[in-house]
Write an enzyme that holds these catalytic residues in place. Structure first.
Site, mmCIF file in Angstrom:
data_model
loop_
_atom_site.group_PDB
_atom_site.id
_atom_site.type_symbol
_atom_site.label_atom_id
_atom_site.label_comp_id
_atom_site.label_asym_id
_atom_site.label_seq_id
_atom_site.Cartn_x
_atom_site.Cartn_y
_atom_site.Cartn_z
ATOM 1 N N GLU A 175 0.822 -1.230 0.000
ATOM 2 C CA GLU A 175 0.000 0.000 0.000
ATOM 3 C C GLU A 175 0.850 1.273 0.000
ATOM 4 O O GLU A 175 0.605 2.198 0.772
ATOM 5 C CB GLU A 175 -0.961 -0.013 1.208
ATOM 6 N N GLU A 294 -5.667 -8.321 -0.380
ATOM 7 C CA GLU A 294 -6.422 -7.969 0.834
ATOM 8 C C GLU A 294 -7.866 -7.721 0.418
ATOM 9 O O GLU A 294 -8.117 -6.862 -0.420
ATOM 10 C CB GLU A 294 -5.870 -6.708 1.518
#
Length: 503
Positions: A175, A294
């Site tokens: 991320e 995710e």
């Protein structure tokens, strides 16, 4: 519904793609009680000789998880992997800045690899491209995968691991588009670093696969420009780009909540289009595929997480208690990925134990299955093979965010090896059953093995240590063969269904 009948036609010659079993992966991060109190609790009655909870191992085995991402997550962007190897009593305690806890480093790289063997899974490792970079990445890979005869591989041998771990799948950071990330970077900064780290890693071990960081979610202001820039810079080096997405029902609008997987559909389609644009721009032969590493429902624990005392070891964080409607959305999300199995090759439900997880534990006490355990387990066990193109007709409705939402969400998977077809189906209607007809016109003779149903009168019903079976599936679904060679079933309102067919 005036017309509450839905149909699906599938043909064995019309396929979307092979299911890569890694689409049923999961995730363990050093966050909350995922590791300490989750997979590991040295003084638990079921702890094995290494301190791993045997009750948790059994529940994980029940999911047949093919790959588990580790050690993060936001955690990895401030993590020095060297802190977690060697004699445990000599490992440092560190301030863990991503979640503001103390990391004792009782569990590290080698212990995690041992745990993977115990549950029968492979590891998807992440390297720190937040506070570190090329050096850390190549050194960890050498420690992990090189046989011996070099500094880092001999260090592994000295730690009691003579054979290399041979980890094949590596995430280049986590991320990195997020301002919350330690070492947050622009797409250009990240793309350059990821490419150079990936190049060096491939020189250490040319057999590995690499995942570049995509956007943290569809609402990021840089999406999908981030993907385009990153892939422009890493196209020759990486195999996958990651996508992440969580959903919640904060407004208590269940109808809209169950339609959120349509947002997931469009997210995946946009990322695929961006990958293909870069391939065309590069005149490339290589298709970049997706690692949805995710995904889950996450919102129940937001309030309590804001009250956690910082700098403690393994406080209960992100401990969402899942209800029946959460399981239905998880089923829809699994179907969304299966319908794009030609391009979504890996996925990790985040996470596996205690932290937004299908499995919950009490420290020193019980372990149990959350509601979302069941659709995930069914898909993992029965959803292997080739995904067939689903021609679905369904009555539709509108919600606050979506128009033309089909009440039926469904897909079929053909397992040629087992000579079976499995149909996964969600009835999104909150108050009415749905008549469902399946036409398997090209498959010849068949019989129904079973019709599994997850249903509950209370959308908000959940499982607890005291009542672990409040929401669980039954096998008394009503799917039957008709005289004209089709399958008919009444799908209960707000239900997840698995119809297994023997050819």
């Amino acid at each position: 519904m005036a017309n509450n009948k839905a149909t699906m036609i599938v043909d064995k010659d019309f396929t979307i793609g092979e299911v890569d079993k890694r689409i049923y992966g999961s995730f363990i991060e050093h966050l909350g009680r995922a590791v300490y109190g989750g997979i590991y609790e040295a003084d638990h009655p079921t702890a094995d000789e290494q301190g791993f909870r045997s009750d948790v191992i059994e529940l994980v085995k029940g999911l047949d998880v093919p790959i588990v991402r580790y050690p993060g997550g936001n955690f990895v962007s401030g993590y020095n992997w060297e802190d977690g190897v060697g004699p445990v009593d000599q490992r440092p305690r560190k301030l863990e800045l991503a979640w503001r806890t103390i990391e004792p480093n009782w569990i590290g790289y080698n212990e995690f690899m041992d745990w993977c063997k115990k549950v029968g899974t492979d590891a998807m490792m992440a390297v720190n491209l937040g506070t570190r970079g090329i050096d850390e990445a190549r050194n960890l890979l050498e420690y992990s995968n090189h046989k011996s005869g070099s500094y880092w591989s001999d260090l592994r041998v000295s730690h009691g691991y003579k054979d290399p771990h041979n980890v094949k799948t590596w995430c280049l950071g986590n991320e990195m588009d997020g301002p919350w990330q330690i070492g947050h970077k622009t797409a250009y900064e990240y793309g350059r670093l990821a490419n150079e780290a990936g190049k060096a890693m491939r020189w250490v071990d040319p057999t590995i696969e690499l995942v570049a960081c995509g956007s943290s979610n569809i609402a990021m202001p840089t999406f999908p420009e981030w993907e385009a820039t990153v892939l422009d810079l890493t196209y020759n080096t990486v195999d996958y780009i990651s996508i992440h997405q969580y959903y919640g029902n904060r407004d208590n609008d269940s109808q809209n909540f169950l339609a959120l997987s349509m947002g997931m559909d469009s997210y995946i389609d946009t990322v695929i289009a961006t990958c293909d644009y870069i391939q065309a721009k590069k005149r490339g032969k290589k298709k970049i595929n997706l690692s949805f590493d995710e995904w889950n429902v996450w919102y129940h624990s937001n309030d309590q997480d804001s009250k956690i005392e910082p700098w403690t070891i393994a406080p209960p964080q992100l401990e969402d208690i899942y209800n029946h409607e959460d399981a239905l959305l998880v089923g829809c999300m699994l179907i969304s990925m299966l319908k794009r199995a030609d391009r979504v090759k890996m996925a990790c439900i985040a996470q596996l134990v205690n932290v937004i997880a299908p499995i919950m534990t009490e420290n020193g006490g019980a372990a149990w299955k959350q509601t979302i355990y069941y659709p995930y387990m069914h898909a993992s066990i029965f959803g292997r093979g080739t995904v067939l193109v689903p021609l679905v007709k369904s009555p539709k409705h509108d919600t606050k965010e979506f128009t033309d939402v089909p009440y039926l969400e469904s897909v079929a998977v053909h397992n040629e090896e087992k000579n079976e077809v499995t149909v996964f189906a969600v009835n999104r209607h909150l108050s009415e059953s749905l008549s469902f007809e399946i036409d398997l016109r090209s498959f010849g003779a068949f019989r129904i093995i079973e019709h599994i149903v997850l249903e509950n009168e209370d959308l908000k019903a959940s499982n607890t240590a005291a009542n672990p079976d409040r929401v669980k599936p039954h096998t008394t679904g009503n799917a039957t063969l008709t005289d004209n060679g089709k399958i008919e079933a009444q799908l209960a309102k707000a239900s997840w269904n698995v119809i297994r067919i023997k050819l």
